[in-house]
Design a protein around this motif. Sequence first.
Motif, PDB file in Angstrom:
ATOM      1  N   LEU A 160       0.828  -1.197   0.000  1.00 33.37           N
ATOM      2  CA  LEU A 160       0.000   0.000   0.000  1.00 33.37           C
ATOM      3  C   LEU A 160       0.868   1.256   0.000  1.00 33.37           C
ATOM      4  O   LEU A 160       0.467   2.297  -0.511  1.00 33.37           O
ATOM      5  CB  LEU A 160      -0.922   0.008   1.222  1.00 33.37           C
ATOM      6  CG  LEU A 160      -1.955  -1.113   1.289  1.00 33.37           C
ATOM      7  CD1 LEU A 160      -2.757  -0.989   2.577  1.00 33.37           C
ATOM      8  CD2 LEU A 160      -2.873  -1.078   0.081  1.00 33.37           C
ATOM      9  N   ASP A 161       2.071   1.176   0.567  1.00 32.52           N
ATOM     10  CA  ASP A 161       2.972   2.329   0.575  1.00 32.52           C
ATOM     11  C   ASP A 161       3.614   2.553  -0.786  1.00 32.52           C
ATOM     12  O   ASP A 161       4.022   3.652  -1.113  1.00 32.52           O
ATOM     13  CB  ASP A 161       4.079   2.127   1.620  1.00 32.52           C
ATOM     14  CG  ASP A 161       3.518   2.066   3.030  1.00 32.52           C
ATOM     15  OD1 ASP A 161       2.619   2.864   3.328  1.00 32.52           O
ATOM     16  OD2 ASP A 161       3.975   1.219   3.810  1.00 32.52           O
ATOM     17  N   LEU A 163       2.321   2.021  -3.858  1.00 29.26           N
ATOM     18  CA  LEU A 163       1.454   2.302  -5.001  1.00 29.26           C
ATOM     19  C   LEU A 163       1.907   3.576  -5.699  1.00 29.26           C
ATOM     20  O   LEU A 163       2.233   4.568  -5.047  1.00 29.26           O
ATOM     21  CB  LEU A 163       0.001   2.471  -4.538  1.00 29.26           C
ATOM     22  CG  LEU A 163      -0.787   1.190  -4.309  1.00 29.26           C
ATOM     23  CD1 LEU A 163      -2.127   1.538  -3.680  1.00 29.26           C
ATOM     24  CD2 LEU A 163      -1.009   0.434  -5.608  1.00 29.26           C
ATOM     25  N   ILE A 165       0.940   6.602  -7.183  1.00 31.91           N
ATOM     26  CA  ILE A 165      -0.223   7.488  -7.248  1.00 31.91           C
ATOM     27  C   ILE A 165       0.250   8.903  -7.518  1.00 31.91           C
ATOM     28  O   ILE A 165       1.165   9.402  -6.864  1.00 31.91           O
ATOM     29  CB  ILE A 165      -1.028   7.449  -5.934  1.00 31.91           C
ATOM     30  CG1 ILE A 165      -1.558   6.037  -5.697  1.00 31.91           C
ATOM     31  CG2 ILE A 165      -2.174   8.447  -5.961  1.00 31.91           C
ATOM     32  CD1 ILE A 165      -2.330   5.884  -4.412  1.00 31.91           C
ATOM     33  N   ARG A 187      -1.836   4.832   4.005  1.00 32.77           N
ATOM     34  CA  ARG A 187      -2.126   3.414   3.763  1.00 32.77           C
ATOM     35  C   ARG A 187      -3.626   3.159   3.758  1.00 32.77           C
ATOM     36  O   ARG A 187      -4.129   2.364   2.967  1.00 32.77           O
ATOM     37  CB  ARG A 187      -1.433   2.549   4.826  1.00 32.77           C
ATOM     38  CG  ARG A 187       0.065   2.450   4.627  1.00 32.77           C
ATOM     39  CD  ARG A 187       0.666   1.332   5.462  1.00 32.77           C
ATOM     40  NE  ARG A 187       0.586   1.621   6.885  1.00 32.77           N
ATOM     41  CZ  ARG A 187       1.515   2.298   7.554  1.00 32.77           C
ATOM     42  NH1 ARG A 187       2.564   2.778   6.915  1.00 32.77           N
ATOM     43  NH2 ARG A 187       1.394   2.507   8.846  1.00 32.77           N
ATOM     44  N   ASN A 190      -5.105   4.441   0.464  1.00 33.04           N
ATOM     45  CA  ASN A 190      -4.704   3.527  -0.615  1.00 33.04           C
ATOM     46  C   ASN A 190      -5.482   2.219  -0.559  1.00 33.04           C
ATOM     47  O   ASN A 190      -5.865   1.658  -1.595  1.00 33.04           O
ATOM     48  CB  ASN A 190      -3.206   3.236  -0.537  1.00 33.04           C
ATOM     49  CG  ASN A 190      -2.361   4.445  -0.891  1.00 33.04           C
ATOM     50  OD1 ASN A 190      -2.898   5.474  -1.298  1.00 33.04           O
ATOM     51  ND2 ASN A 190      -1.053   4.332  -0.731  1.00 33.04           N
ATOM     52  N   LYS A 191      -5.715   1.734   0.667  1.00 28.84           N
ATOM     53  CA  LYS A 191      -6.462   0.484   0.836  1.00 28.84           C
ATOM     54  C   LYS A 191      -7.900   0.643   0.342  1.00 28.84           C
ATOM     55  O   LYS A 191      -8.445  -0.245  -0.323  1.00 28.84           O
ATOM     56  CB  LYS A 191      -6.449   0.082   2.315  1.00 28.84           C
ATOM     57  CG  LYS A 191      -7.252  -1.181   2.649  1.00 28.84           C
ATOM     58  CD  LYS A 191      -6.544  -2.431   2.138  1.00 28.84           C
ATOM     59  CE  LYS A 191      -7.080  -3.699   2.774  1.00 28.84           C
ATOM     60  NZ  LYS A 191      -8.498  -3.947   2.540  1.00 28.84           N
ATOM     61  N   MET A 244      -3.315  14.316  -2.795  1.00 25.71           N
ATOM     62  CA  MET A 244      -3.171  13.395  -3.923  1.00 25.71           C
ATOM     63  C   MET A 244      -3.701  14.003  -5.225  1.00 25.71           C
ATOM     64  O   MET A 244      -3.182  13.732  -6.309  1.00 25.71           O
ATOM     65  CB  MET A 244      -3.915  12.088  -3.639  1.00 25.71           C
ATOM     66  CG  MET A 244      -3.321  11.270  -2.503  1.00 25.71           C
ATOM     67  SD  MET A 244      -4.462  10.009  -1.899  1.00 25.71           S
ATOM     68  CE  MET A 244      -4.517   8.892  -3.282  1.00 25.71           C
ATOM     69  N   MET A 262      -3.831   6.343 -10.483  1.00 24.29           N
ATOM     70  CA  MET A 262      -3.194   5.238  -9.764  1.00 24.29           C
ATOM     71  C   MET A 262      -2.691   4.223 -10.789  1.00 24.29           C
ATOM     72  O   MET A 262      -3.487   3.648 -11.533  1.00 24.29           O
ATOM     73  CB  MET A 262      -4.177   4.565  -8.801  1.00 24.29           C
ATOM     74  CG  MET A 262      -3.590   3.340  -8.098  1.00 24.29           C
ATOM     75  SD  MET A 262      -4.809   2.442  -7.110  1.00 24.29           S
ATOM     76  CE  MET A 262      -4.920   3.510  -5.686  1.00 24.29           C
TER      77      MET A 262
END
Length: 572
Positions: A160-161, A163, A165, A187, A190-191, A244, A262
């Motif tokens: 998750l870290d 990814l 994005i 995280r 992202n999850k 983001m 993503m």
Amino acid sequence: MATELIRLSGLARRLVMDGFIDEATAQKAQNEATESKRTLVSHLVTEKIVPSLDLAQLASNEFGMPLLDINAVDIDIDTFKLVDPKLISLHRGLPISKRGNQLFIALSDPTNIPAIDEIKFNTGLTIEPILVEDDKLQQRIDEMLEASDTSLADFNDSDLDELDISSGSEEPDNSTDVDIDDAPVVRFVNKVLLDAINKDASDIHFEPYEKQFRVRLRIDGMLHELAQPPIALAGRVSARIKVMSSLDVSERRVPQDGRIKMRLSKNRAIDFRVNTCPTLFGEKIVMRILDPSSASLGIDALGYEPEQKQLYLDALAKPYGMILVTGPTGSGKTVSLYTGINILNTEDRNISTAEDPAEINLYGINQVNVNEKVGLTFSVALRAFLRQDPDVIMVGEIRDLETAGIAIKAAQTGHMVLSTLHTNDAPQTLSRMVNMGIAPFNIASAVSLIIAQRLARRICEKCKQPADIPTESLLAEGFTPEQVNKVKNRDIIIYKQVGCDQCSDGYKGRVGIYQVMPISDAIGRIIMAEGNAIQIADQARQENIPDLRKSGLKKVLQGVTSLEEINRVTKD
């Protein structure tokens, strides 16, 4: 002695009669359970007065309920989340399975009627109690509550870290990055994004309330709760999403629009269209998931009947003219348009689109984002396109007379124009354009095809079951006598949704329901005579063009969806 027994509950009385405990012990246990606000079963097991298994077997015999080993059941987390965790802890009722509208609840005390009633009221489902051992039940409840805990400590997966994005916007980043202490927030967000993609969701809702903060996903057109993070995290989650998408973190008073990309692999990236909106208790954020692969599914995957597909392809094959796609928000208009654009996207064509905003990025197509703040409206973009040697023009939506007029003229002067309108069906689209102020002659000469559409949920192939519907009801729903006879003779089977662990409430995926209406000479004459939508619909019916309702009923007869779902999306 007899008087003492009369005062005992059914279960306590059975324990005395079967010799497990005496009357005094039973009466004392019953009183202490009431005082401590526990069920009698829980009190007897906790105080080790009666072994849990003996108590469960006796209760099963006394009340005629099946006894289940709760440790042998694999409980789905989504089923568990159907009931408020506070109710589960309060009443010691564990949701273990869902079948259609039936929710199976594991209980250790068959006399716990308040639990059944309150869970039924809370979920709106029919409750089927299943008897289990008390000590095992409490253990599984604790395990499931821990597994469903949406605190940030759960999201420590290293992937998750990592990814990839990035912001999908070209605007300068006006924000500062989230503190290193907020890595768990990163995280968590992202999850949620990954869960939404894996569940084929179309939208993600982050919703702060006075005392709760919830995350919901729209799956197959219906919203489902994914998580309830602590309310204290709402601001941090909002800030992370704004970082983001390159939005202004310090601005919380007005809505903002942004975009996130993503990258899941070298060959697949997902875009998220982000909108923030200030509410009473914080910013609500909705993210629309834009998967470019959905635009390249091909026309065969969209649900057009063979004759409808051919009408669309014939209209696309014309050198000029206007194709309009109509329907409510979220009915799949963009995918239908992009499917047509993909068919036209060849080396020898110049294609330009004006959208608000561009939802799907495609190679070979010149896409423009409308920006009314700087004066870049649909009409301005259209005028620019006409000076750029276009072959195909797509307008995201015809909203006003100016845009409509330019699009109509473009279609009359050798260009293929595709666009959308918000109307209920194809005939009403023509009336709407007349009401906007477009000359009927221009409409009749420019518009070549109108597609009205809805999205209906596909019935799950794993659990669907034949539906037994009376003949009178089938006729009332709009089926023809011939179709009804085939159903009654079992030549055609109409299915109903049930629900299983492979689907959501008996449905999985969606399919398009269409009314594809070419503008024939007869319909053109009605338009030029300033006829209304009812006259156009009558003429379309005479030309054997099925409306949305008839197209939906055909999907029911094909076993693609249920009658209940077609009633939801097409019945007036």
